[in-house]
Design a protein around this motif. Structure first.
Motif, mmCIF file in Angstrom:
data_model
loop_
_atom_site.group_PDB
_atom_site.id
_atom_site.type_symbol
_atom_site.label_atom_id
_atom_site.label_comp_id
_atom_site.label_asym_id
_atom_site.label_seq_id
_atom_site.Cartn_x
_atom_site.Cartn_y
_atom_site.Cartn_z
ATOM 1 N N CYS A 122 0.956 10.118 -4.305
ATOM 2 C CA CYS A 122 1.600 11.333 -3.810
ATOM 3 C C CYS A 122 2.470 11.983 -4.881
ATOM 4 O O CYS A 122 2.496 13.214 -4.982
ATOM 5 C CB CYS A 122 2.400 11.032 -2.543
ATOM 6 S SG CYS A 122 1.340 10.531 -1.170
ATOM 7 N N ARG B 294 0.581 4.383 -2.408
ATOM 8 C CA ARG B 294 0.480 5.728 -1.849
ATOM 9 C C ARG B 294 1.564 6.634 -2.429
ATOM 10 O O ARG B 294 1.320 7.790 -2.750
ATOM 11 C CB ARG B 294 0.586 5.692 -0.330
ATOM 12 C CG ARG B 294 0.440 7.077 0.292
ATOM 13 C CD ARG B 294 0.517 7.062 1.783
ATOM 14 N NE ARG B 294 -0.563 6.273 2.331
ATOM 15 C CZ ARG B 294 -0.444 5.432 3.351
ATOM 16 N NH1 ARG B 294 0.724 5.285 3.948
ATOM 17 N NH2 ARG B 294 -1.459 4.753 3.791
ATOM 18 N N ARG B 295 2.760 6.091 -2.584
ATOM 19 C CA ARG B 295 3.855 6.873 -3.151
ATOM 20 C C ARG B 295 3.499 7.344 -4.568
ATOM 21 O O ARG B 295 3.757 8.490 -4.935
ATOM 22 C CB ARG B 295 5.138 6.037 -3.172
ATOM 23 C CG ARG B 295 6.327 6.775 -2.686
ATOM 24 C CD ARG B 295 7.625 5.969 -2.664
ATOM 25 N NE ARG B 295 7.574 4.522 -2.713
ATOM 26 C CZ ARG B 295 7.482 3.725 -1.640
ATOM 27 N NH1 ARG B 295 7.402 4.235 -0.438
ATOM 28 N NH2 ARG B 295 7.460 2.419 -1.776
ATOM 29 N N ALA C 159 -4.591 11.242 1.319
ATOM 30 C CA ALA C 159 -3.766 10.177 0.746
ATOM 31 C C ALA C 159 -2.557 9.867 1.619
ATOM 32 O O ALA C 159 -1.752 9.011 1.279
ATOM 33 C CB ALA C 159 -3.331 10.566 -0.664
ATOM 34 N N GLN C 160 -2.444 10.589 2.723
ATOM 35 C CA GLN C 160 -1.366 10.412 3.691
ATOM 36 C C GLN C 160 0.006 10.640 3.063
ATOM 37 O O GLN C 160 0.963 9.913 3.313
ATOM 38 C CB GLN C 160 -1.460 9.045 4.360
ATOM 39 C CG GLN C 160 -2.763 8.857 5.091
ATOM 40 C CD GLN C 160 -2.929 7.466 5.651
ATOM 41 O OE1 GLN C 160 -2.159 6.550 5.343
ATOM 42 N NE2 GLN C 160 -3.937 7.292 6.478
ATOM 43 N N CYS C 161 0.077 11.688 2.262
ATOM 44 C CA CYS C 161 1.347 12.011 1.582
ATOM 45 C C CYS C 161 2.332 12.700 2.515
ATOM 46 O O CYS C 161 3.510 12.770 2.179
ATOM 47 C CB CYS C 161 1.068 12.905 0.377
ATOM 48 S SG CYS C 161 0.124 12.067 -0.913
ATOM 49 N N LEU D 36 0.833 -1.184 0.000
ATOM 50 C CA LEU D 36 0.000 0.000 0.000
ATOM 51 C C LEU D 36 0.878 1.247 0.000
ATOM 52 O O LEU D 36 0.552 2.257 -0.622
ATOM 53 C CB LEU D 36 -0.930 -0.010 1.220
ATOM 54 C CG LEU D 36 -1.875 1.161 1.366
ATOM 55 C CD1 LEU D 36 -2.775 1.303 0.147
ATOM 56 C CD2 LEU D 36 -2.717 0.996 2.622
ATOM 57 N N ALA D 37 2.020 1.156 0.660
ATOM 58 C CA ALA D 37 2.952 2.285 0.688
ATOM 59 C C ALA D 37 3.430 2.623 -0.729
ATOM 60 O O ALA D 37 3.586 3.794 -1.065
ATOM 61 C CB ALA D 37 4.133 1.972 1.594
ATOM 62 N N LEU E 283 -8.802 4.192 -6.468
ATOM 63 C CA LEU E 283 -8.673 4.356 -5.022
ATOM 64 C C LEU E 283 -9.922 4.920 -4.336
ATOM 65 O O LEU E 283 -10.132 4.672 -3.162
ATOM 66 C CB LEU E 283 -7.473 5.255 -4.703
ATOM 67 C CG LEU E 283 -6.123 4.711 -5.145
ATOM 68 C CD1 LEU E 283 -5.032 5.699 -4.813
ATOM 69 C CD2 LEU E 283 -5.844 3.365 -4.502
#
Length: 137
Positions: A34, A30-31, A133-135, A26-27, A80
């Motif tokens: 971002c 996410r990257r 998105a927890q960037c 998931l990281a 997403l």
């Protein structure tokens, strides 16, 4: 074009995630999101320089660069489904409609203030999408 590569990479990562035990995390996804949002932020920054003397053609040219990243963002969010990214896309569409309503053969003139306000709304929505998105982590 870099945005196409990021978009395709992200779609590949998401597709592969369902096929293999050693799938990207998931990281990794996410990257990719971002990176796309970062590129969108960078390309949108130029639209803050709109002033009454800017030509409509210049504004539309700047917007076309941003549109490429918006297309990529739409594709990512189709997978997403992040509400804040959907909000960003809606706010951007309003900005884009305002640009479409300008006379092509003119300067921005009095519309500069409303375009700046719309650009600020896009920035706010972009920041919220970035955080959703927890960037920042």
């Amino acid at each position: 074009m870099p945005f196409t590569r990021v978009f395709l990479l992200l779609l590949l990562l998401l597709a592969v995630a369902g096929c293999f035990d050693n799938a990207p995390s998931l990281a990794d996804a996410r990257r990719g999101v971002c990176q796309t949002l970062d590129s969108l932020r960078e390309s949108f920054h130029a639209l803050h320089e709109i002033d009454p003397n800017s030509s409509v053609a210049q504004v539309r040219e700047l917007r076309s660069t941003v549109d490429q990243w918006i297309t990529s963002t739409r594709g990512i969010n189709a997978v997403l489904q992040i509400a804040q990214i959907s909000d960003l896309l809606t706010v951007y569409d309003l900005f884009s409609q305002a640009v479409d309503g300008l006379n092509s053969d003119a300067r921005v003139g009095d519309a500069a203030a409303s375009l700046q306000a719309a650009a600020t709304a896009v920035d706010t929505a972009l920041e919220q999408a970035y955080q959703a998105a927890q960037c920042n982590q």
